[in-house]
Design a protein around this motif. Structure first.
Motif, PDB file in Angstrom:
ATOM      1  N   VAL A 248       0.844  -1.205   0.000  1.00  0.00           N
ATOM      2  CA  VAL A 248       0.000   0.000   0.000  1.00  0.00           C
ATOM      3  C   VAL A 248       0.871   1.244   0.000  1.00  0.00           C
ATOM      4  O   VAL A 248       0.609   2.208  -0.738  1.00  0.00           O
ATOM      5  N   ILE A 249       1.938   1.251   0.817  1.00  0.00           N
ATOM      6  CA  ILE A 249       2.849   2.399   0.840  1.00  0.00           C
ATOM      7  C   ILE A 249       3.481   2.600  -0.536  1.00  0.00           C
ATOM      8  O   ILE A 249       3.589   3.726  -1.018  1.00  0.00           O
ATOM      9  N   ALA A 250       3.873   1.513  -1.190  1.00  0.00           N
ATOM     10  CA  ALA A 250       4.469   1.617  -2.523  1.00  0.00           C
ATOM     11  C   ALA A 250       3.490   2.239  -3.511  1.00  0.00           C
ATOM     12  O   ALA A 250       3.877   3.074  -4.342  1.00  0.00           O
ATOM     13  N   MET A 251       2.227   1.874  -3.433  1.00  0.00           N
ATOM     14  CA  MET A 251       1.231   2.447  -4.347  1.00  0.00           C
ATOM     15  C   MET A 251       1.009   3.933  -4.066  1.00  0.00           C
ATOM     16  O   MET A 251       0.867   4.721  -4.999  1.00  0.00           O
ATOM     17  N   VAL A 252       1.002   4.334  -2.801  1.00  0.00           N
ATOM     18  CA  VAL A 252       0.848   5.750  -2.453  1.00  0.00           C
ATOM     19  C   VAL A 252       2.044   6.557  -2.961  1.00  0.00           C
ATOM     20  O   VAL A 252       1.893   7.639  -3.537  1.00  0.00           O
ATOM     21  N   VAL A 253       3.250   6.022  -2.769  1.00  0.00           N
ATOM     22  CA  VAL A 253       4.458   6.712  -3.229  1.00  0.00           C
ATOM     23  C   VAL A 253       4.457   6.823  -4.754  1.00  0.00           C
ATOM     24  O   VAL A 253       4.880   7.838  -5.309  1.00  0.00           O
ATOM     25  N   SER A 254       3.957   5.807  -5.435  1.00  0.00           N
ATOM     26  CA  SER A 254       3.915   5.883  -6.904  1.00  0.00           C
ATOM     27  C   SER A 254       3.007   7.011  -7.361  1.00  0.00           C
ATOM     28  O   SER A 254       3.283   7.651  -8.375  1.00  0.00           O
ATOM     29  N   ALA A 255       1.935   7.288  -6.620  1.00  0.00           N
ATOM     30  CA  ALA A 255       1.071   8.425  -6.969  1.00  0.00           C
ATOM     31  C   ALA A 255       1.855   9.728  -6.855  1.00  0.00           C
ATOM     32  O   ALA A 255       1.716  10.629  -7.691  1.00  0.00           O
ATOM     33  N   GLY A 256       2.710   9.845  -5.838  1.00  0.00           N
ATOM     34  CA  GLY A 256       3.570  11.019  -5.708  1.00  0.00           C
ATOM     35  C   GLY A 256       4.571  11.117  -6.840  1.00  0.00           C
ATOM     36  O   GLY A 256       4.908  12.214  -7.294  1.00  0.00           O
ATOM     37  N   LEU A 257       5.046   9.978  -7.308  1.00  0.00           N
ATOM     38  CA  LEU A 257       5.986   9.983  -8.437  1.00  0.00           C
ATOM     39  C   LEU A 257       5.312  10.472  -9.716  1.00  0.00           C
ATOM     40  O   LEU A 257       5.937  11.152 -10.529  1.00  0.00           O
ATOM     41  N   PHE A 258       4.055  10.118  -9.912  1.00  0.00           N
ATOM     42  CA  PHE A 258       3.339  10.602 -11.091  1.00  0.00           C
ATOM     43  C   PHE A 258       3.203  12.116 -11.075  1.00  0.00           C
ATOM     44  O   PHE A 258       3.154  12.748 -12.120  1.00  0.00           O
ATOM     45  N   SER A 259       3.168  12.723  -9.877  1.00  0.00           N
ATOM     46  CA  SER A 259       3.082  14.178  -9.785  1.00  0.00           C
ATOM     47  C   SER A 259       4.459  14.834  -9.726  1.00  0.00           C
ATOM     48  O   SER A 259       4.563  16.038  -9.532  1.00  0.00           O
ATOM     49  N   ARG A 260       5.516  14.032  -9.875  1.00  0.00           N
ATOM     50  CA  ARG A 260       6.908  14.506  -9.909  1.00  0.00           C
ATOM     51  C   ARG A 260       7.362  15.136  -8.590  1.00  0.00           C
ATOM     52  O   ARG A 260       8.236  15.996  -8.576  1.00  0.00           O
ATOM     53  N   ALA A 261       6.788  14.711  -7.470  1.00  0.00           N
ATOM     54  CA  ALA A 261       7.170  15.249  -6.166  1.00  0.00           C
ATOM     55  C   ALA A 261       8.548  14.717  -5.758  1.00  0.00           C
ATOM     56  O   ALA A 261       8.823  13.519  -5.895  1.00  0.00           O
ATOM     57  N   LEU A 262       9.402  15.610  -5.280  1.00  0.00           N
ATOM     58  CA  LEU A 262      10.746  15.209  -4.859  1.00  0.00           C
ATOM     59  C   LEU A 262      10.697  14.244  -3.687  1.00  0.00           C
ATOM     60  O   LEU A 262      11.456  13.278  -3.637  1.00  0.00           O
ATOM     61  N   TRP A 263       9.781  14.470  -2.734  1.00  0.00           N
ATOM     62  CA  TRP A 263       9.674  13.563  -1.588  1.00  0.00           C
ATOM     63  C   TRP A 263       9.394  12.143  -2.059  1.00  0.00           C
ATOM     64  O   TRP A 263       9.874  11.181  -1.463  1.00  0.00           O
ATOM     65  N   ALA A 264       8.624  12.002  -3.131  1.00  0.00           N
ATOM     66  CA  ALA A 264       8.263  10.677  -3.625  1.00  0.00           C
ATOM     67  C   ALA A 264       9.479   9.956  -4.197  1.00  0.00           C
ATOM     68  O   ALA A 264       9.585   8.735  -4.069  1.00  0.00           O
ATOM     69  N   ARG A 265      10.394  10.699  -4.826  1.00  0.00           N
ATOM     70  CA  ARG A 265      11.612  10.061  -5.337  1.00  0.00           C
ATOM     71  C   ARG A 265      12.457   9.525  -4.195  1.00  0.00           C
ATOM     72  O   ARG A 265      12.969   8.411  -4.256  1.00  0.00           O
ATOM     73  N   VAL A 266      12.612  10.316  -3.144  1.00  0.00           N
ATOM     74  CA  VAL A 266      13.411   9.901  -1.995  1.00  0.00           C
ATOM     75  C   VAL A 266      12.759   8.721  -1.275  1.00  0.00           C
ATOM     76  O   VAL A 266      13.400   7.700  -1.015  1.00  0.00           O
TER      77      VAL A 266
END
Length: 137
Positions: free
Chosen positions: A74-92
């Protein structure tokens, strides 16, 4: 074919490639997160797809292991949503969660070997894709 240079000195083609790698990582992280979610559900349900390994150093209760996999998925799926929005926190966080999921998959090799090795490879590609892209200004 000509490439234009942005005011930061990077070409448009380089920026597009970088964005493509982040999108690649987001898709892989989302798909692998769903797969981990399903693997967690199977373990919680005490499904017979898992191999019984009596003499493994890292011994876990299958239900506990299922909850760990489910939460990490579930955490991985939430982080992937942040990656789609190009958020720096999501990359880290994406690199961190992919590393944790590699460790979790390694620990579950005796219970489901082929699947664990497949997920290790997927998460390795996620880490690679997130680490090779330079931070955008």
């Amino acid at each position: 074919m000509t490439t234009t240079t942005t005011h930061h000195g990077r070409s448009d083609r380089t920026g597009a490639a970088a964005g493509g790698l982040v999108t690649f990582a987001a898709v892989l992280l989302f798909v692998a997160g769903i797969l981990d979610l399903f693997r967690g559900i199977m373990a919680i349900a005490d499904d017979d797809v898992f191999v019984a390994t009596p003499n493994y150093i890292f011994k876990f209760d299958l239900t506990s292991w299922g909850w760990i996999q489910l939460v990490l998925g579930v955490i991985a799926m939430v982080v992937s949503a942040g990656l789609f929005s190009r958020a720096l926190w999501a990359r880290v966080v994406g690199v961190g969660i992919a590393a944790l999921l590699i460790i979790a998959s390694f620990l579950s090799i005796p219970y489901y070997p082929v699947w664990s090795l497949t997920l290790i490879a997927l998460y390795g590609f996620v880490i690679w894709a997130l680490c090779v892209v330079r931070r955008e200004p």
